[in-house]
Design an enzyme around this catalytic site. Structure first.
Site, PDB file in Angstrom:
ATOM      1  N   GLU A   1      40.802  33.356  45.974  1.00  0.00           N
ATOM      2  CA  GLU A   1      39.894  32.444  46.658  1.00  0.00           C
ATOM      3  C   GLU A   1      40.769  31.411  47.368  1.00  0.00           C
ATOM      4  O   GLU A   1      41.631  30.798  46.735  1.00  0.00           O
ATOM      5  CB  GLU A   1      38.982  31.755  45.637  1.00  0.00           C
TER       6      GLU A   1
ATOM      7  N   LYS B   1      44.206  26.328  39.533  1.00  0.00           N
ATOM      8  CA  LYS B   1      44.282  25.691  40.851  1.00  0.00           C
ATOM      9  C   LYS B   1      43.623  24.311  40.851  1.00  0.00           C
ATOM     10  O   LYS B   1      44.082  23.400  41.507  1.00  0.00           O
ATOM     11  CB  LYS B   1      43.645  26.594  41.905  1.00  0.00           C
TER      12      LYS B   1
ATOM     13  N   ARG C   1      45.724  37.220  31.471  1.00  0.00           N
ATOM     14  CA  ARG C   1      46.309  36.348  32.475  1.00  0.00           C
ATOM     15  C   ARG C   1      47.617  35.783  31.950  1.00  0.00           C
ATOM     16  O   ARG C   1      47.855  35.742  30.749  1.00  0.00           O
ATOM     17  CB  ARG C   1      45.340  35.262  32.929  1.00  0.00           C
TER      18      ARG C   1
HETATM   19  P1  ATP Z   1      42.615  29.530  38.925  1.00  0.00           P
HETATM   20  O1  ATP Z   1      42.073  29.598  37.534  1.00  0.00           O
HETATM   21  O2  ATP Z   1      44.041  29.119  39.006  1.00  0.00           O
HETATM   22  O3  ATP Z   1      41.745  28.789  39.880  1.00  0.00           O
HETATM   23  P2  ATP Z   1      41.496  31.934  39.798  1.00  0.00           P
HETATM   24  O4  ATP Z   1      41.403  33.081  38.905  1.00  0.00           O
HETATM   25  O5  ATP Z   1      40.248  31.204  40.030  1.00  0.00           O
HETATM   26  O6  ATP Z   1      42.690  31.014  39.349  1.00  0.00           O
HETATM   27  P3  ATP Z   1      41.670  33.426  42.173  1.00  0.00           P
HETATM   28  O7  ATP Z   1      42.049  32.965  43.507  1.00  0.00           O
HETATM   29  O8  ATP Z   1      40.273  33.828  41.940  1.00  0.00           O
HETATM   30  O9  ATP Z   1      42.102  32.295  41.184  1.00  0.00           O
HETATM   31  O10 ATP Z   1      42.660  34.568  41.683  1.00  0.00           O
HETATM   32  C1  ATP Z   1      42.962  35.704  42.426  1.00  0.00           C
HETATM   33  C2  ATP Z   1      43.409  36.777  41.488  1.00  0.00           C
HETATM   34  O11 ATP Z   1      44.532  36.348  40.739  1.00  0.00           O
HETATM   35  C3  ATP Z   1      42.324  37.153  40.510  1.00  0.00           C
HETATM   36  O12 ATP Z   1      42.231  38.561  40.464  1.00  0.00           O
HETATM   37  C4  ATP Z   1      42.790  36.588  39.211  1.00  0.00           C
HETATM   38  O13 ATP Z   1      42.366  37.386  38.154  1.00  0.00           O
HETATM   39  C5  ATP Z   1      44.321  36.590  39.376  1.00  0.00           C
HETATM   40  N1  ATP Z   1      44.901  35.512  38.570  1.00  0.00           N
HETATM   41  C6  ATP Z   1      44.613  34.207  38.644  1.00  0.00           C
HETATM   42  N2  ATP Z   1      45.294  33.505  37.711  1.00  0.00           N
HETATM   43  C7  ATP Z   1      46.052  34.413  37.040  1.00  0.00           C
HETATM   44  C8  ATP Z   1      46.978  34.320  35.943  1.00  0.00           C
HETATM   45  N3  ATP Z   1      47.270  33.148  35.359  1.00  0.00           N
HETATM   46  N4  ATP Z   1      47.569  35.457  35.523  1.00  0.00           N
HETATM   47  C9  ATP Z   1      47.295  36.629  36.106  1.00  0.00           C
HETATM   48  N5  ATP Z   1      46.434  36.784  37.117  1.00  0.00           N
HETATM   49  C10 ATP Z   1      45.813  35.696  37.586  1.00  0.00           C
HETATM   50 MG    MG Z   2      38.646  32.891  40.563  1.00  0.00          MG
END
Ligand code: ATP
Ligand code: MG
Length: 577
Positions: free
Chosen positions: A47, A283, A273
């Site tokens: 995102e 984020k 994760r």
């Molecule tokens: P955040 O919690 O940091 O906002 P998010 O999951 O909301 O992260 P996205 O932009 O939706 O962020 O993530 C894009 C992809 O990266 C998703 O498929 C998510 O599962 C993966 N991802 C995000 N954080 C991690 C992590 N700590 N380890 C592995 N994969 C991750």
């Molecule tokens: Mg997300």
């Protein structure tokens, strides 16, 4: 087979899956079974509401890596259905970061917002099939009707509206006739399901907010759980890899794919994760660190972001190697940041030019060296790699050495310079300390008067006499002045999310995470080095030229120390407790 511990007899139709992580095993098996005509097509769907961090790097390495291994494809898709937090700045940064990591999405860069028309048509399909309805319940009532994990929900009073009424209301939602939050479109699934996600989840909500790409075209926006499986299907994704928190959403993911006429049936697989010690990987929290000024920006070298790593001097190879080493599993855990630093050290050891840099300079005068004379001594660029050759470093009567390389009253096992003691100046000569000059006011040592032995050029005595210490130096007249920024962990505790009640992760920020040294002196070979140039300061660590540098100002980041001093400190601390 979904075990994440490889078994010796793992075998899928003749192709061994031994040693593969559980996702790679699944993919091999799916291909063997002829699913998706043997295609492998993944995607990375961030995102655009922040910069990518090391957790994303793990997901990127997995999605792109898996596609590569099977001659497949991997798409880069902006998952941009939330109009309030997204921006083009983040989109640009995400592309830069994925490219920097070394991956290529070819011509397959997509936006979920490009599918808004198609998604709307899919929603209408559900309404026509009687599997979605417009609900007039508002915020608190929605929660009340949904029930709890241990208490079934109740059907919404609007659940049994006719298809015609639903079509009409949904069209009017789209046309902007109703205020924000007054109605939603919901999937008609099961209000008694033990899985909360299946209790008639929202598909569309009304939000009069301009979207950074579609502007005012829409006042209703699709929810993530609806958008995601359908975007995957529209792109022909075969394996949709995501993190563990989406496991409970998988039945819903599958429900949408079953109940809507889509071109392909992607398979969602969840993995743990990445959590990294001494930092946060969310984020939202990283944005807060930026906004509250705890760091200088998303690219502050202390941030666990890709831009932060890049500025600090980490290489994409090191980051990818780290992601390889930690592997893919199904149980959440915290990986020590020392592992990441180790990967960085290993990579930089091979590629970094060795140079001499003095962080805290102490003047040293060689009394028997002719005034005005300069000679060039030969210094090895990288002892790990002869092909990197050598360079000449100017040597003269006045030098700077490290303050910590002199001790007036040396403790046991201190083999560096002390009054009357002889040491080797790296690549140059043996010197002996004859006199210590102090500031008459403060008593601080401000200069050392030494003599050198001209017979020891290159750092070896023809008479075979040995010295126990070798120290680095720079020629005072030739050295370049620099600012050097030393970094420590951003947070003082291993898991900053784990704070006492009423506390907050910012309470455990490490106040000493940045130390700025001014007036450092470095070898003249660093003059004019472009931002991003990497070196090893002998005995001091790997460094990288910071973009804050200008024509007349050299700013250097210490990327990582030479050894894992942090682990040693932790060990000593544990020993004392
Ligand atoms: P955040 O919690 O940091 O906002 P998010 O999951 O909301 O992260 P996205 O932009 O939706 O962020 O993530 C894009 C992809 O990266 C998703 O498929 C998510 O599962 C993966 N991802 C995000 N954080 C991690 C992590 N700590 N380890 C592995 N994969 C991750
Ligand atoms: Mg997300």
């Amino acid at each position: 087979m979904t075990s994440d511990t490889p078994r010796d007899d793992d075998n899928a139709g003749g192709v061994s899956t031994r040693g593969l992580d559980f996702i790679r095993q699944i993919v091999v098996e799916d291909r063997q079974a002829g699913k998706n005509e043997g295609r492998v097509h993944t995607r990375f769907p961030p995102e655009p509401n922040g910069y990518l961090h090391i957790g994303h790097a793990k997901a990127i390495c997995l999605a792109f890596g898996l596609a590569d291994e099977h001659d497949g494809l991997c798409n880069l898709r902006m998952d941009d259905t939330n109009p309030t937090t997204e921006s083009v700045e983040y989109v640009r940064a995400i592309k830069d970061d994925v490219r920097w990591l070394g991956f290529d999405w070819g011509d397959r860069f997509f936006y979920a917002s490009d599918y808004f028309d198609q998604l709307h048509a899919f929603a209408v399909q559900l309404v026509e099939a009687g599997t979605a309805y417009v609900c007039d319940l508002r915020g608190p009532d929605v929660g009340e009707y949904r029930g709890m994990w241990n208490r079934p929900g109740r059907n919404s009073p609007y659940r049994d509206r006719s298809v015609e009424e639903n079509l009409d209301l949904f069209a009017r939602m789209r046309a902007g006739e109703f205020e924000d939050g007054s109605r939603t479109l919901r999937a008609k699934i099961d209000m008694a399901s033990p899985n909360m996600n299946m209790r008639d989840p929202t598909i569309y909500r009304i939000r009069r907010v301009p979207h950074y790409r579609t502007g005012d075209a829409w006042c209703i926006y699709p929810m993530y759980d609806f958008t995601h499986p359908l975007s995957d299907a529209l792109e022909g994704i075969t394996h949709s890899l995501c993190t563990l928190e989406f496991e409970d959403h998988r039945p819903l993911y599958d429900w949408f794919l079953r109940n809507i006429d889509v071109p392909c049936q992607p398979r969602q697989i969840e993995f743990a994760r990445l959590n990294l010690s001494h930092t946060v990987l969310s984020k939202r929290k990283l944005l807060q660190l930026v906004e509250q000024g705890h760091v200088s920006g998303w690219d502050d070298p202390r941030m666990p972001t890709i831009v932060g790593f890049r500025r600090r001097g980490y290489t994409p190879e090191a980051v990818r190697d780290f992601c390889d080493r930690i592997g893919i599993a199904k149980a959440n855990s915290i990986v020590s940041v020392a592992q990441l630093e180790d990967a960085v050290r290993q990579d930089l050891n091979k590629r970094a030019l060795r140079v001499m840099g003095v962080l805290r300079p102490l003047k040293l005068v060689i009394e028997n060296y002719p005034e005005g004379q300069v000679e060039q001594v030969e210094a090895v660029n990288n002892p790990e790699d002869e092909s990197m050759g050598s360079r000449e470093v100017p040597f003269s009567r006045e030098l700077y050495i490290e303050q910590t390389d002199f001790h007036e009253d040396p403790p046991k096992k201190y083999f560096r310079l002390a009054p009357g003691r002889e040491v080797r100046l790296r690549y140059a000569y043996f010197i002996t300390c004859r006199e210590v000059v102090k500031d008459p006011q403060t008593g601080e040592v401000i200069e050392l008067r030494c003599t050198y032995d001209p017979e020891t050029r290159g750092g070896y005595a023809p008479d075979g006499r040995k010295v126990r210490g070798t120290i680095h130096w720079v020629s005072a007249a030739h050295a370049v002045e620099a600012e050097v920024r030393l970094y420590d962990h951003l947070f003082a505790t291993i898991n900053p999310e784990d704070v006492d009640e009423g506390g907050d992760y910012t309470d455990v920020l490490n106040p000493a995470s940045l130390e700025t040294l001014r007036g450092c002196r470095v070898e003249p070979s660093l003059a004019g080095a472009p931002a991003g140039s990497r070196y090893q300061f002998e005995r001091q660590g790997y460094v990288c030229v910071d973009p804050d540098s200008t024509k007349d100002r050299l700013v250097i980041n210490r990327t990582v120390t030479l050894r894992d001093t942090w682990a040693r400190i932790e060990k000593a601390r544990a020993g004392r407790q």
